[in-house]
Design an enzyme around this catalytic site. Structure first.
Site, PDB file in Angstrom:
ATOM      1  CG  ASP A   1      -4.201  -0.346  -1.320  1.00 46.04           C
ATOM      2  OD1 ASP A   1      -5.093  -0.930  -0.660  1.00 46.04           O
ATOM      3  OD2 ASP A   1      -3.666   0.701  -0.941  1.00 46.04           O
TER       4      ASP A   1
ATOM      5  NE  ARG B   1      -0.068   4.057   6.546  1.00 47.71           N
ATOM      6  CZ  ARG B   1      -1.029   4.639   5.837  1.00 47.71           C
ATOM      7  NH1 ARG B   1      -1.057   5.943   5.697  1.00 47.71           N
ATOM      8  NH2 ARG B   1      -1.955   3.911   5.272  1.00 47.71           N
ATOM      9  CG  ASP B   2       2.621   2.299  11.694  1.00 45.37           C
ATOM     10  OD1 ASP B   2       1.977   2.769  10.730  1.00 45.37           O
ATOM     11  OD2 ASP B   2       2.341   2.541  12.879  1.00 45.37           O
ATOM     12  CD  GLU B   3      -1.369   0.647   7.135  1.00 49.39           C
ATOM     13  OE1 GLU B   3      -1.931  -0.305   6.588  1.00 49.39           O
ATOM     14  OE2 GLU B   3      -1.927   1.746   7.342  1.00 49.39           O
TER      15      GLU B   3
ATOM     16  CD  GLU C   1      -3.408   6.432   2.995  1.00 45.88           C
ATOM     17  OE1 GLU C   1      -2.578   7.057   3.669  1.00 45.88           O
ATOM     18  OE2 GLU C   1      -3.926   5.366   3.369  1.00 45.88           O
TER      19      GLU C   1
ATOM     20  CG  ASP D   1      -0.201  -0.116   2.545  1.00 46.63           C
ATOM     21  OD1 ASP D   1       0.922  -0.677   2.573  1.00 46.63           O
ATOM     22  OD2 ASP D   1      -0.737   0.343   3.568  1.00 46.63           O
TER      23      ASP D   1
ATOM     24  CD1 TRP E   1      -8.485  -3.980   1.044  1.00 49.63           C
ATOM     25  CD2 TRP E   1     -10.340  -2.947   0.352  1.00 49.63           C
ATOM     26  NE1 TRP E   1      -8.256  -2.615   1.077  1.00 49.63           N
ATOM     27  CE2 TRP E   1      -9.374  -1.959   0.655  1.00 49.63           C
ATOM     28  CE3 TRP E   1     -11.576  -2.522  -0.122  1.00 49.63           C
ATOM     29  CZ2 TRP E   1      -9.626  -0.590   0.511  1.00 49.63           C
ATOM     30  CZ3 TRP E   1     -11.833  -1.155  -0.254  1.00 49.63           C
ATOM     31  CH2 TRP E   1     -10.862  -0.217   0.056  1.00 49.63           C
TER      32      TRP E   1
HETATM   33  C1  BGC Z   1      -3.934   1.189   3.761  1.00 44.24           C
HETATM   34  C2  BGC Z   1      -4.769   1.168   2.521  1.00 44.24           C
HETATM   35  C3  BGC Z   1      -5.747   0.065   2.684  1.00 44.24           C
HETATM   36  C4  BGC Z   1      -6.643   0.494   3.777  1.00 44.24           C
HETATM   37  C5  BGC Z   1      -7.819  -0.362   4.001  1.00 44.24           C
HETATM   38  C6  BGC Z   1      -4.829   1.555   4.873  1.00 44.24           C
HETATM   39  O1  BGC Z   1      -4.204   1.706   6.068  1.00 44.24           O
HETATM   40  O2  BGC Z   1      -2.835   2.001   3.646  1.00 44.24           O
HETATM   41  O3  BGC Z   1      -4.258   1.535   1.364  1.00 44.24           O
HETATM   42  O4  BGC Z   1      -6.353  -0.398   1.558  1.00 44.24           O
HETATM   43  O5  BGC Z   1      -5.919   0.707   4.965  1.00 44.24           O
HETATM   44  O6  BGC Z   1      -8.262  -0.254   5.236  1.00 44.24           O
END
Ligand code: BGC
Length: 877
Positions: free
Chosen positions: A484, A475-477, A751, A471, A538
């Site tokens: 996405d 950051r912390d992801e 984003e 995504d 999703w």
């Molecule tokens: C992500 C997104 C994702 C979304 C869905 C976010 O934190 O960065 O791109 O699809 O959460 O909840």
């Protein structure tokens, strides 16, 4: 053959989805399929081909009477582990009675295809020692061994619980980073194969391997948790050496290895790394930092113990590894209002900082902080959330050093360097990193703002394909968010060769699907205990991504492999919808990040979630039925085709009024009804298009859609004849719009539409990444409608060229390197005259709609037309 023409050639022979290369090492397929392109300037048409294989000194040739040249059958007996086969291809044109020359040879070598091939075990530092424990320095494994002679071939097969870097006799053996990458570790752990022949010698040798936390033990997800896969790092390495007399020797990872603390004190994908140079051996001066870390230091050696393989299969890669892909130099170095030393690299991207330092006293610290944006003249780090993104070095006081972190990546444009007195541009650069994917598509036009938007999409792709499709990179992801890639995959597949990477990711998706067909929201899902509720758009990734890969590559085998996963997701939705065929209630992300949703409620979209969910259900069911037809399962195909028709009917009964209004009356619901064929007749489609256009106009041609609507809105407008609205939406500069970030100096796709507010402050919400590819999916519309190129048959066998001529655009061009070769479209308008150039490779047929309204069918060659325009679209200010 005409005079001056070049003889037809077979070029770029490739295997599976690997890029063309003279040597493919460590392939995992027993019967890898072959592809090639034909280069000819006199209309050579393949009617047959021959493949010559050389294997164990025996050469044989096999002929096929077919025009197929993409993903063709393996021409020999299946590969066994370590088998090495050289292939060459030539093609025949029956009409001209002409053979091409033989292609250049390509050598393919199989990896370890069976579990029994692994004689090595996973080894970890002995538990009692604390070496390699959580929060301790990264463990450095080492093994010394004697070779009785000079090797003629040597292969290192390697994987880890964690990430690895390795050196043979002090020299790093790989260019790649963060091996073995991230797969669904509990089901599939990738190994990599390295050719280390040249690094080994007769006599004594050593192999050193450094392990980092990576995705295995590092922090993942936003909950500040770590060690999702296990709290111990472990190495599995198998070095197989061959000598000229035919004998061999295998060095296994086993209890004979030793391990010690390295100079890498901390390492984390999110937080950065800390290196204490004082812990590198004195002999290491003059080496790169990576080589220094891999040198055995003076820390005490400890023993290792065998640990269980905490994973399913060991698998070979399907796509390229993560590599350094280039570098960016500093554009500006200055002091911030608070006196910090800041560097601007001019481009938001992914990688790390390489920094040369000198004359810094021993024990001093140098740190590098990273951020995507500035706020109030300082690094704007709030969008990173809990990711620290700091690399730290403790200096050993010895002459000049070039500092680089290990086992980490950052998403940034700006860096803050502390601990140095001043900085010269030549001493610092950004090393770019990401999956080493080949660029295969481009676009440009006469509007510089749109060119920047397109470049931002390209940078978003480069930044977010880091072994898996992520995504965001900062950051912390940095997770494999399914929604996405569901919306962005067509654009990614046009721009870069990501098919191998996506096929690998799809195997992970299938492996992690729940028994009821539900799909985790992120793939891989690190948390074994997490069961995500089904979410439309999703979960649709299970169906849409394989379908998009199929459309881009024509890979039917992949569809066959994924079909059960595709069906399972549709069945899951079917169970939730029940007899009504309407998917109502329950959790949904919906039209995520609709700009009118409050910053702290990104799911509060205008589009009704039940309408969106049922629309997605209909779309996926229709695609599953088409996929079943493709693989020849007509029986099941007709079941899903009937189901899709029933869902569409239910959608119309429940959500569409006789006057054409769709429940919630939001742009996204009209866009999806038009684009996914949910309306039964032209009249309803026309009404929906009219209402969509009215809504777009009422919103002043500002974006009013989120993740679901944004990728399709321009298409829905165009399909219903509202081209001018699509153009005005695309070229709007006020917030929210695609071009608003461009006016704010964005170099990537954001984003949220207003990740940065017009006053230069960062949006107060949580979702404020400056490098998210999803909303860049509009690039597909630019390619289809501005340049005018689209594929109309799987794998680009047929294309349509049909630009829309907007009054504000003087030219547009695009290219795509399909498996058949480069397809190129370029048009230029001067007043009423349009020059159109189209280049088509052998194997592709094109239908070209010219500006005067006529249509031509063409095949291989370079074509040019000049016509008078009929029907320019006024853009209206
Ligand atoms: C992500 C997104 C994702 C979304 C869905 C976010 O934190 O960065 O791109 O699809 O959460 O909840």
């Amino acid at each position: 053959m005409t005079i001056n023409s070049v003889p037809p050639m077979v070029r770029d022979v490739s295997l599976e989805h690997w890029d063309p290369s003279p040597c493919v090492l460590g392939i995992g397929e027993e019967c890898p399929r072959l592809s090639w392109r034909i280069e000819s300037n006199d209309g050579f048409k393949q009617s047959s081909y021959e493949v010559k294989t050389s294997r164990d000194g025996v050469t044989s040739t096999k002929r096929y009477d077919t025009s197929n040249q993409v993903l063709t059958e393996w021409p020999s007996t299946p590969l066994q582990s370590r088998d090495k086969v050289t292939v060459q291809v030539r093609a025949f044109d029956a009409a001209d009675k002409q053979w091409t020359l033989w292609s250049d040879p390509v050598t393919v070598e199989a990896g370890l295809l069976n579990p029994e091939d692994w004689t090595s075990r996973f080894i970890a530092p002995e538990k009692a020692t604390n070496v390699g424990a959580m929060d301790c320095p990264a463990p450095l494994f080492s093994k010394e061994f004697e070779l009785p002679g000079e090797p003629v071939a040597a292969r290192l097969y390697m994987t880890a619980h964690g990430v690895f870097d390795a050196a043979v006799n002090g020299k790093t053996v790989v260019e790649s980073v963060l091996d073995p990458g991230w797969t669904s570790y509990r089901h599939r752990l990738r190994y990599r194969t390295f050719d280390v022949t040249d690094a080994l010698y007769e006599g004594s040798n050593d192999l050193t391997v450094l392990l980092g936390d990576g995705w295995w033990r590092g922090h993942l997800k936003w909950e500040k948790r770590r060690a999702f896969y296990g709290d111990r790092l472990a190495l599995c390495a198998q070095l197989e050496v061959e000598f000229s007399d035919g004998s061999g020797l295998v060095i296994n990872s086993d209890e004979s290895w030793s391990v010690r603390n390295s100079a890498l004190k901390t390492n984390s994908l999110y937080h950065g790394s800390t290196i204490d140079l004082r812990d590198c051996p004195p002999s290491a001066s003059g080496l790169t930092i990576r080589e220094k870390l891999l040198r055995v230091n003076e820390n005490p050696a400890c023993g290792v113990e065998i640990v269980d393989k905490a994973t399913g299969e060991l698998v070979a890669p399907d796509g390229p590894p993560i590599i350094p892909t280039g570098s960016l130099s500093a554009q500006k170095i200055w002091r911030s209002p608070s006196g910090k030393l800041l560097v601007d690299f001019g481009q938001n991207a992914v990688g790390w900082v390489r920094l040369a330092v000198r004359e810094i006293p021993e024990g001093s610290r140098v740190t590098v902080h990273h951020a995507e944006v500035l706020e109030h003249g300082e690094l704007g780090v709030r969008p990173l959330r809990s990711a620290k993104a700091v690399d730290e070095y403790v200096i050993d006081g010895k002459n000049e050093q070039t500092l680089e972190p290990e086992f980490t990546l950052h998403g940034f444009r700006y860096a803050q360097v502390d601990g140095v007195k001043d900085l010269h541009p030549k001493d610092i650069c950004m090393v770019l990193a990401g999956t080493g994917m080949r660029r295969i598509g481009g676009f440009s036009c006469s509007d510089e703002r749109l060119n920047r938007l397109f470049e931002n999409v390209v940078w978003g792709t480069r930044s977010n394909f880091v072994d898996i499709p992520t995504d965001c990179p900062q950051r912390d992801e940095r997770l494999g968010w399914t929604g996405d890639i569901q919306v962005f995959s067509p654009t990614a597949l046009y721009l870069f060769n990501v098919s191998g990477l996506l096929e690998s990711w799809l195997k992970d998706l299938a492996a992690e699907q729940y028994p009821d067909g539900g799909v985790p929201h992120v793939i891989p899902e690190p948390d074994a205990g997490e069961i995500d509720p089904p979410a439309c758009a999703w979960g649709d990734a299970a169906v849409i991504v394989p379908w998009n890969v199929y459309q881009a590559t024509g890979d039917t085998e992949m569809l066959r492999r994924q079909i059960n996963s595709m069906i399972a997701w549709v069945d899951c939705m079917d169970n939730l919808a029940g007899d009504s065929h309407l998917w109502r209630g329950g959790f949904q992300f919906g039209d995520w990040l609709d700009p009118t949703a409050p910053p702290d409620q990104p799911d509060a979209a205008k589009a009704n979630p039940d309408v969106v969910a049922t629309g997605c259900f209909a779309r996926c069911t229709e695609i599953v039925s088409q996929a079943l037809y493709v693989i020849g399962d007509n029986h099941r195909a007709s079941h899903y085709s009937r189901l899709a028709a029933s869902i569409r009917q239910a959608f119309r009964n429940a959500f569409v009024s006789p006057d054409g209004t769709i429940v919630s009356d939001a742009q996204t619901v009209y866009a999806l009804a038009i684009k996914w064929g949910l309306l039964e007749n032209d009249y309803l489609i026309k009404l929906a298009g009219k209402r969509l256009s009215d809504l777009v106009r009422e919103d002043g041609w500002h974006i009013a859609t989120g993740f679901v609507g944004t990728p399709i809105i321009c298409d829905a407008l165009t399909m219903t004849g509202h081209m001018q609205d699509a153009w005005k939406l695309l070229t709007q500069e006020e917030c929210p719009s695609w071009l608003y970030p461009v006016t704010m100096g964005a170099t990537t796709i954001w984003e949220r539409w207003d990740s940065m507010l017009p006053d230069g402050s960062i949006n107060p919400g949580e979702m404020t990444s400056f490098n998210h590819y999803a909303l860049g999916a509009v690039a597909e519309w630019m390619i289809h409608h501005l340049a005018g190129l689209r594929s109309t048959a799987p794998g680009w066998q047929q294309v349509e060229v049909r630009p829309t001529y907007f009054a504000d655009l003087q030219y547009a061009k695009t290219y795509h390197d399909s498996a058949y070769g480069r397809i190129m479209v370029s048009w230029h308008r001067e007043g009423e005259l349009v020059d159109m150039d189209v280049s088509i490779p052998e194997g592709v047929q094109a239908q070209v709609h010219l500006a005067d309204g006529t249509c031509r069918k063409v095949e291989q060659g370079i074509h040019h037309w000049q016509t008078r325009i009929d029907g320019i679209i006024e853009t209206g200010k």
